[in-house]
Design a protein around this motif. Structure first.
Motif, PDB file in Angstrom:
ATOM      1  N   GLU A  89     102.255  56.823   6.356  1.00 58.46           N
ATOM      2  CA  GLU A  89     101.131  56.376   6.689  1.00 58.46           C
ATOM      3  C   GLU A  89     100.184  56.241   5.203  1.00 58.46           C
ATOM      4  OE1 GLU A  89      99.763  53.836   8.888  1.00 58.46           O
ATOM      5  OE2 GLU A  89     102.026  53.644   9.015  1.00 58.46           O
ATOM      6  N   VAL A  90     100.081  57.333   4.800  1.00 59.60           N
ATOM      7  CA  VAL A  90      99.508  57.749   3.655  1.00 59.60           C
ATOM      8  C   VAL A  90      99.900  57.015   2.306  1.00 59.60           C
ATOM      9  CG1 VAL A  90      98.736  59.580   1.836  1.00 59.60           C
ATOM     10  CG2 VAL A  90      98.422  59.925   4.186  1.00 59.60           C
ATOM     11  N   ILE A  91     101.235  56.914   2.353  1.00 59.28           N
ATOM     12  CA  ILE A  91     102.049  56.084   1.348  1.00 59.28           C
ATOM     13  C   ILE A  91     101.866  54.785   1.339  1.00 59.28           C
ATOM     14  CG2 ILE A  91     104.281  55.659   0.173  1.00 59.28           C
ATOM     15  CD1 ILE A  91     103.186  58.702  -0.362  1.00 59.28           C
ATOM     16  N   GLN A  92     101.852  54.314   2.732  1.00 62.82           N
ATOM     17  CA  GLN A  92     101.700  53.025   2.801  1.00 62.82           C
ATOM     18  C   GLN A  92     100.164  52.756   2.220  1.00 62.82           C
ATOM     19  OE1 GLN A  92     103.192  50.046   5.117  1.00 62.82           O
ATOM     20  NE2 GLN A  92     101.870  49.600   3.183  1.00 62.82           N
ATOM     21  N   LEU A  93      99.081  53.268   2.651  1.00 67.13           N
ATOM     22  CA  LEU A  93      97.800  53.136   2.159  1.00 67.13           C
ATOM     23  C   LEU A  93      97.665  53.031   0.475  1.00 67.13           C
ATOM     24  CD1 LEU A  93      95.628  55.485   4.320  1.00 67.13           C
ATOM     25  CD2 LEU A  93      95.329  52.790   4.287  1.00 67.13           C
ATOM     26  N   GLU A  94      98.542  53.755   0.029  1.00 62.43           N
ATOM     27  CA  GLU A  94      98.743  54.059  -1.530  1.00 62.43           C
ATOM     28  C   GLU A  94      99.349  52.613  -1.866  1.00 62.43           C
ATOM     29  OE1 GLU A  94      99.604  54.524  -5.438  1.00 62.43           O
ATOM     30  OE2 GLU A  94     101.141  54.017  -3.856  1.00 62.43           O
ATOM     31  N   HIS A  95     100.363  52.058  -1.290  1.00 62.26           N
ATOM     32  CA  HIS A  95     101.212  50.853  -1.566  1.00 62.26           C
ATOM     33  C   HIS A  95     100.183  49.778  -1.426  1.00 62.26           C
ATOM     34  CE1 HIS A  95     105.556  52.596  -1.427  1.00 62.26           C
ATOM     35  NE2 HIS A  95     104.801  53.389  -2.438  1.00 62.26           N
ATOM     36  N   TRP A  96      99.252  49.871  -0.521  1.00 59.14           N
ATOM     37  CA  TRP A  96      98.335  48.869  -0.451  1.00 59.14           C
ATOM     38  C   TRP A  96      96.947  49.018  -1.331  1.00 59.14           C
ATOM     39  CZ3 TRP A  96      97.617  49.555   5.663  1.00 59.14           C
ATOM     40  CH2 TRP A  96      98.931  48.646   6.215  1.00 59.14           C
ATOM     41  N   GLY A  97      97.178  49.816  -2.244  1.00 59.68           N
ATOM     42  CA  GLY A  97      96.272  49.879  -3.497  1.00 59.68           C
ATOM     43  C   GLY A  97      94.967  51.091  -3.282  1.00 59.68           C
ATOM     44  N   MET A  98      95.227  51.759  -2.238  1.00 61.91           N
ATOM     45  CA  MET A  98      93.933  52.532  -2.015  1.00 61.91           C
ATOM     46  C   MET A  98      93.858  53.470  -3.224  1.00 61.91           C
ATOM     47  SD  MET A  98      93.138  55.041   1.119  1.00 61.91           S
ATOM     48  CE  MET A  98      92.259  56.826   0.699  1.00 61.91           C
ATOM     49  N   PRO A  99      92.826  53.938  -4.068  1.00 60.84           N
ATOM     50  CA  PRO A  99      92.268  54.556  -5.068  1.00 60.84           C
ATOM     51  C   PRO A  99      92.076  55.903  -4.530  1.00 60.84           C
ATOM     52  CG  PRO A  99      90.512  53.318  -4.495  1.00 60.84           C
ATOM     53  CD  PRO A  99      91.415  52.849  -3.433  1.00 60.84           C
ATOM     54  N   PHE A 100      93.394  56.680  -4.671  1.00 57.39           N
ATOM     55  CA  PHE A 100      93.458  58.063  -4.291  1.00 57.39           C
ATOM     56  C   PHE A 100      92.994  58.828  -5.523  1.00 57.39           C
ATOM     57  CE2 PHE A 100      96.088  56.705  -0.798  1.00 57.39           C
ATOM     58  CZ  PHE A 100      95.798  57.519   0.353  1.00 57.39           C
ATOM     59  N   SER A 101      92.666  60.067  -5.400  1.00 59.39           N
ATOM     60  CA  SER A 101      92.433  61.023  -6.582  1.00 59.39           C
ATOM     61  C   SER A 101      93.739  61.282  -7.126  1.00 59.39           C
ATOM     62  CB  SER A 101      91.516  62.007  -6.319  1.00 59.39           C
ATOM     63  OG  SER A 101      90.296  61.745  -5.954  1.00 59.39           O
ATOM     64  N   ARG A 102      94.049  61.424  -8.286  1.00 56.00           N
ATOM     65  CA  ARG A 102      95.230  61.759  -8.742  1.00 56.00           C
ATOM     66  C   ARG A 102      95.553  63.069  -9.708  1.00 56.00           C
ATOM     67  NH1 ARG A 102      98.818  57.193  -7.293  1.00 56.00           N
ATOM     68  NH2 ARG A 102      97.335  56.016  -6.256  1.00 56.00           N
ATOM     69  N   GLU A 103      96.858  63.605  -9.634  1.00 58.87           N
ATOM     70  CA  GLU A 103      97.115  64.619 -10.446  1.00 58.87           C
ATOM     71  C   GLU A 103      97.465  64.087 -11.740  1.00 58.87           C
ATOM     72  OE1 GLU A 103      97.199  67.857  -9.405  1.00 58.87           O
ATOM     73  OE2 GLU A 103      96.072  67.112  -8.012  1.00 58.87           O
ATOM     74  N   GLU A 104      97.772  65.084 -12.688  1.00 58.75           N
ATOM     75  CA  GLU A 104      98.097  64.742 -14.241  1.00 58.75           C
ATOM     76  C   GLU A 104      99.228  63.663 -14.323  1.00 58.75           C
ATOM     77  OE1 GLU A 104      96.856  64.790 -16.971  1.00 58.75           O
ATOM     78  OE2 GLU A 104      94.907  66.203 -16.345  1.00 58.75           O
ATOM     79  N   ASP A 105     100.122  63.939 -13.263  1.00 54.22           N
ATOM     80  CA  ASP A 105     101.576  63.263 -13.355  1.00 54.22           C
ATOM     81  C   ASP A 105     101.218  61.902 -12.639  1.00 54.22           C
ATOM     82  OD1 ASP A 105     101.468  63.765 -10.750  1.00 54.22           O
ATOM     83  OD2 ASP A 105     103.131  65.077 -10.744  1.00 54.22           O
ATOM     84  N   GLY A 106     100.231  61.499 -12.158  1.00 56.41           N
ATOM     85  CA  GLY A 106      99.847  60.352 -11.473  1.00 56.41           C
ATOM     86  C   GLY A 106     100.327  60.326 -10.085  1.00 56.41           C
ATOM     87  N   ARG A 107     100.559  61.247  -9.466  1.00 56.83           N
ATOM     88  CA  ARG A 107     100.827  61.397  -8.181  1.00 56.83           C
ATOM     89  C   ARG A 107      99.273  61.480  -7.379  1.00 56.83           C
ATOM     90  NH1 ARG A 107     105.683  64.829  -6.230  1.00 56.83           N
ATOM     91  NH2 ARG A 107     104.406  66.446  -6.980  1.00 56.83           N
ATOM     92  N   VAL A 108      99.283  61.302  -6.055  1.00 58.84           N
ATOM     93  CA  VAL A 108      98.056  61.691  -5.312  1.00 58.84           C
ATOM     94  C   VAL A 108      97.893  63.100  -5.125  1.00 58.84           C
ATOM     95  CG1 VAL A 108      98.204  59.331  -4.092  1.00 58.84           C
ATOM     96  CG2 VAL A 108      99.061  61.312  -2.999  1.00 58.84           C
TER      97      VAL A 108
END
Lengths: 609, 298
Positions: A89-108
């Protein structure tokens, strides 16, 4: 009358996710909400969403932490569903564009939160709920899902068989706030209640003014049992003057609590020798109030939360919103001084009894999110576990209501499984007061078919509105205020027998006063006086059920502390409290907690942090 | 008066006509009686309050805009005066709630979260667009004048009709679009910290519509998308996860006749934004993007 396959009541995180899910399954779905969706209180959630996403973490560990946090009153099938499905579900939100805070490598990014054995809380700054709410509303717009906003749902259209288990929900009746008209919403597939919290039962709360527990009260009066209502979470860090929430993220990032003497009391006074500030919320709230009660509070009211040592850069990157809140609502500059905090009502672990598909004991009626009790939080919710509940169980309810085959549920609803009656005798009368006028109407209308039932309910709702507008009487605000005051004084973090009885008797007086309530604004346009008056009835019903549960449960478990017995009593109380409205004569009963999970049984252990 | 007098719309006329055509019911009579009583009580209350305020200096005076198309005596807009006991940290919203719960339960305004995130309570306070919940009373000059947002139709008291605002917000395809997702089942799209930082402020919008209300262009051109909707378009156009082809489409939307080129960079939206979003800068940046984009095709 409006007709849809699925009608969702409430447009916060759970409601929006349910609507999207129902539509994915091909249903014609509509959302009915007293607020425009983006005004919903999910938007105020700050901290994050727990999800076991990374190597070294697992859904099993998340489930173990959640079960321990619940003080072994969560139901394992629900807890395991939450922890297994949260990552996708979290990945689904990310795919819907939710602007999560990110790590250096670009992952949430993920951060530590109280009671978690792994830093698994994904977040978007300290405004995770805002980003989640807006991201899901964007999807609702994209899909063209019908939204009836600023419609206040007054009641459910439920048949009136004697046994609630035989009843069916065919829709809802609602009041159009802009135009002042009552209309019906027929739902052939199901009604999903997603009305959120009930914080307005208390007077110091992080909840919105709109959080009056409308769905909870409606389901209760229609015959659905209320589960574990006595379990209320008091968040340890709210601003003293307003109740505005300061995220657990501050402690997650390393924020420290100090008393008046400058002692780091979580360690120095032995409340949580291992986890300190990051112990579970109930533990920290009790610690703070104990400090204040023993004379070590600041201005005898609060303690200090200090994050200055985190440095400006880290604070701005991860907690910027906290600086604005502390500045705007308490006049404190979190970069240069500690912030004053004290416990405040934050979350209801209990609510509408459902199984893991979101179904209630009444056919066609579902609930998801804070208004529901599935139960994943049991006696105490862990920080970061509310938002995943909204999306996991919102989606499940949406799918099921739209007709998706989901298998047999393991959690029984109503009196379909093991249950036992409560022996407790209440000294004060509870339930309906005297003659039921339309203003205090409850119970269902009688009709033979769905359409007839809706028509009858619409008529009844119209009569209720007309009666409230026409009659003379007292203003609801004084009644609501009385309820909030007695609940905050007597059903707070520390609870004792006499106080709880006092509350029940104050609530009785408030109920009697409510029979005399009237709306003085005669307007058909945006009559908030009328809406608030109807909400206050809901607040009353909920406050009473909550206090009944708190009185009966003589043990200390999770957020529920009793002076008379300050320890957990697994021999007698490893069970859920249920209150049934029973057509105006509330009845208390119990059902066992389900500790047997898919692969293991969660054996109750001493809960220390 | 800075608050525009609401148009006497056809709807109001219709309501009146309907009422005339029917014989007054018992309910109507009761309601009329109630109205008379309410008027009487209001006059009495204001007199009492003023007396109390004179005796006790620690009250604040609010002048609140009142209008209700539905209630006799309120169809002509007017200002009511409320005297509220001041407490430390009191906001305009606190004062309004106190006035409603203590003096006049028909006083109407939207509010919910009380912490500047639901965006319900933008209003016109002492001549500026503010969120009532985060506006401290002690920073305002008295008497405090509270009015509904200008440039929107007044529904009742401090409530304005937001349909037009919502329509504009939804006109910019305000949802994430991409043609490519990662292959792995539980794999997120990557986004650099810099890119997240770039869109961060634009994602803070709470749809309060203060910017739209402050904008002269929006006031004169009803089709202008307005600062909030353009900011929403910016939020997606600048998000590197969306990809080039989607960005093309977004630039076309914001470049339309009533899009970014209408903005005359007066900064009024930026000044009133309660979330400190640099709206004007975002609009300017989109203009530059559009120019760059057009050059590319020459």
């Amino acid at each position: 009358m409006h007709e849809h396959d699925v009608v969702v009541v409430g447009a916060g995180g759970a409601g929006l996710r349910a609507a999207i899910a129902a539509q994915e399954e091909g249903a014609d779905v509509a959302i009915v909400s007293k607020l425009h969706p983006v005004r919903s209180h999910t938007g105020a959630a700050e901290g994050g969403i727990n999800a076991a996403l990374r190597d070294g973490d697992s859904w099993e560990d998340h489930a173990y932490d959640t079960m321990k946090g619940s003080d072994y009153l969560g139901d394992a099938p629900a807890v395991e569903a939450l922890c297994k499905e949260s990552p996708e579900e979290v990945i689904q939100l990310e795919h819907w564009g939710m602007p999560f805070s990110r790590e250096e490598d670009g992952r949430v990014s993920q951060r530590p939160f109280g009671g978690l054995s792994f830093p698994r809380t994904t977040y978007a700054g300290a405004e995770t709920g805002h980003q989640m709410l807006h991201t899901m509303y964007e999807q609702v717009v994209k899909r063209g899902i019908t939204v009836y906003d600023e419609w206040h749902v007054m009641d459910l259209a439920v048949t009136d068989e004697e046994d609630p288990a035989d009843r069916t929900c065919h829709g809802v009746v609602a009041y159009d706030i802009q135009r002042g008209e009552v209309d019906g919403f027929r739902a052939s597939g199901g009604v999903i209640l997603a009305t959120g919290g009930m914080g307005q039962v208390f007077d110091h709360t992080t909840n919105a003014v709109a959080n009056t527990g409308d769905g909870v009260a409606m389901a209760y009066r229609a015959g659905v049992p209320m589960e574990d209502m006595e379990f209320i979470q008091f968040h340890p860090t709210t601003l003293p003057s307003t109740g505005v929430l300061i995220s657990e993220g501050v402690r997650g990032e390393g924020g420290i609590l100090y008393n008046e003497k400058g002692e780091r009391f979580m360690f120095e006074h032995g409340y949580a020798n291992n986890d300190g500030e990051l112990a579970s919320r109930d533990v920290v709230s009790r610690a703070e109030l104990t400090e204040v009660n023993e004379g070590r509070g600041i201005e005898d009211e609060y303690v200090h939360l200090d994050m200055r040592h985190l440095g400006e850069e880290r604070i701005l990157d991860r907690l910027e919103n906290i600086l604005h809140l502390a500045e705007d609502f308490e006049g404190a500059d979190g970069l240069t001084e500690p912030m004053p905090v004290k416990p405040g009502q934050h979350y209801a672990m209990g609510g509408i009894e459902t199984n893991e598909h979101g179904e209630t004991a009444i056919d066609g009626l579902y609930a998801a999110g804070e208004c529901a009790c599935v139960s994943v939080h049991g006696g105490n919710r862990l920080g970061g576990n509310a938002l995943p509940e909204l999306i996991v169980f919102g989606k499940r309810a949406g799918h099921h209501a739209a007709g998706k085959e989901m298998g047999e549920p393991e959690i029984p609803t109503g009196k379909s499984g093991d249950w036992e009656p409560a022996e407790y005798e209440f000294e004060v009368a509870v339930g309906t007061v005297g003659d039921r006028g339309p203003a205090a109407a409850d119970g269902g209308a009688v009709a033979s078919d769905a359409e007839g039932l809706l028509e009858a309910e619409i008529e009844r709702a119209r009569e209720r509105v007309e009666d409230l507008l026409a009659r003379k009487g007292r203003n609801h605000a004084e009644i609501r205020s009385k309820v909030q005051k007695t609940m905050t004084a007597n059903v707070n973090v520390f609870r004792e027998e006499e106080g709880l009885k006092q509350s029940l008797s104050d609530l009785r007086e408030a109920r009697e006063a409510y029979t005399d309530v009237a709306v003085s604004d005669p307007s058909r346009t945006f009559n908030t006086d009328l809406i608030h008056t109807m909400e206050t009835r809901n607040v009353l019903d909920i406050a009473e059920a909550l206090t009944m549960g708190a009185l009966a449960r003589r043990e200390f478990r999770g957020a529920h502390w009793r002076k008379e017995r300050q320890e957990r009593d697994d021999e007698n109380w490893l069970k859920h409290t249920l209150v049934s409205w029973n057509d105006g004569e509330p009845e208390l009963w119990y059902k066992p907690a389900i500790l047997e999970g898919e692969a293991k049984t969660y054996e109750p252990k001493v809960r220390s942090y | 008066m800075s608050t525009q007098i609401p148009k006497q719309t056809e709807k109001a006329d219709e309501t009146a006509a309907e009422t005339e055509s029917e014989a007054p019911s018992k309910g109507d009579e009761r309601r009329a009686e109630k109205r008379r009583r309410a008027d009487e009580q209001r006059r009495q209350r204001e007199a009492e309050e003023a007396e109390r305020a004179a005796a006790d200096e620690n009250t604040v005076e609010l002048r609140v805009f009142r209008y209700d198309p539905d209630v006799e005596g309120k169809q002509e807009p007017r200002f009511d005066t409320f005297h509220v006991p001041f407490t430390k940290g009191m906001t305009v919203l606190d004062a309004l709630m106190y006035s409603r719960d203590t003096y006049d339960s028909s006083l109407t305004f939207r509010h919910s979260c009380r912490q500047a995130v639901c965006g319900s309570d933008a209003m016109f306070v002492n001549g500026g667009q503010k969120l009532a919940c985060k506006t401290q009373i002690d920073e305002l000059e008295e008497p405090i004048r509270v009015e509904p947002l200008p440039h929107a139709e007044v529904t009742k008291d401090l409530v304005v009709d937001l349909e037009h605002f919502y329509d504009q917000m939804e006109a910019v395809e305000p949802y994430f679009q991409t043609n490519e997702y990662p292959d792995g089942e539980l794999e997120e799209q990557r986004q650099t910290r810099e890119n997240r930082e770039k869109i961060k402020m634009s994602t803070r919008c709470i749809w309060c519509s203060a910017c739209m209300s402050s904008c002269n262009i929006a006031a004169g051109d009803n089709e202008y998308l307005g600062p909030a909707a353009i900011n929403k378009a910016y939020r997606f156009a600048m998000d590197e996860r969306e990809g080039e082809d989607v960005k093309q489409k977004r630039l076309e939307i914001i470049e339309q006749e009533h899009g970014v080129w209408r903005c005359q960079t007066q900064f009024s939206c930026t000044e009133v934004c309660p979330k400190d979003i640099p709206l004007t800068e975002h609009i300017q940046e989109l203009k530059r993007e559009a120019v760059k984009n057009n050059l590319k095709f020459w």
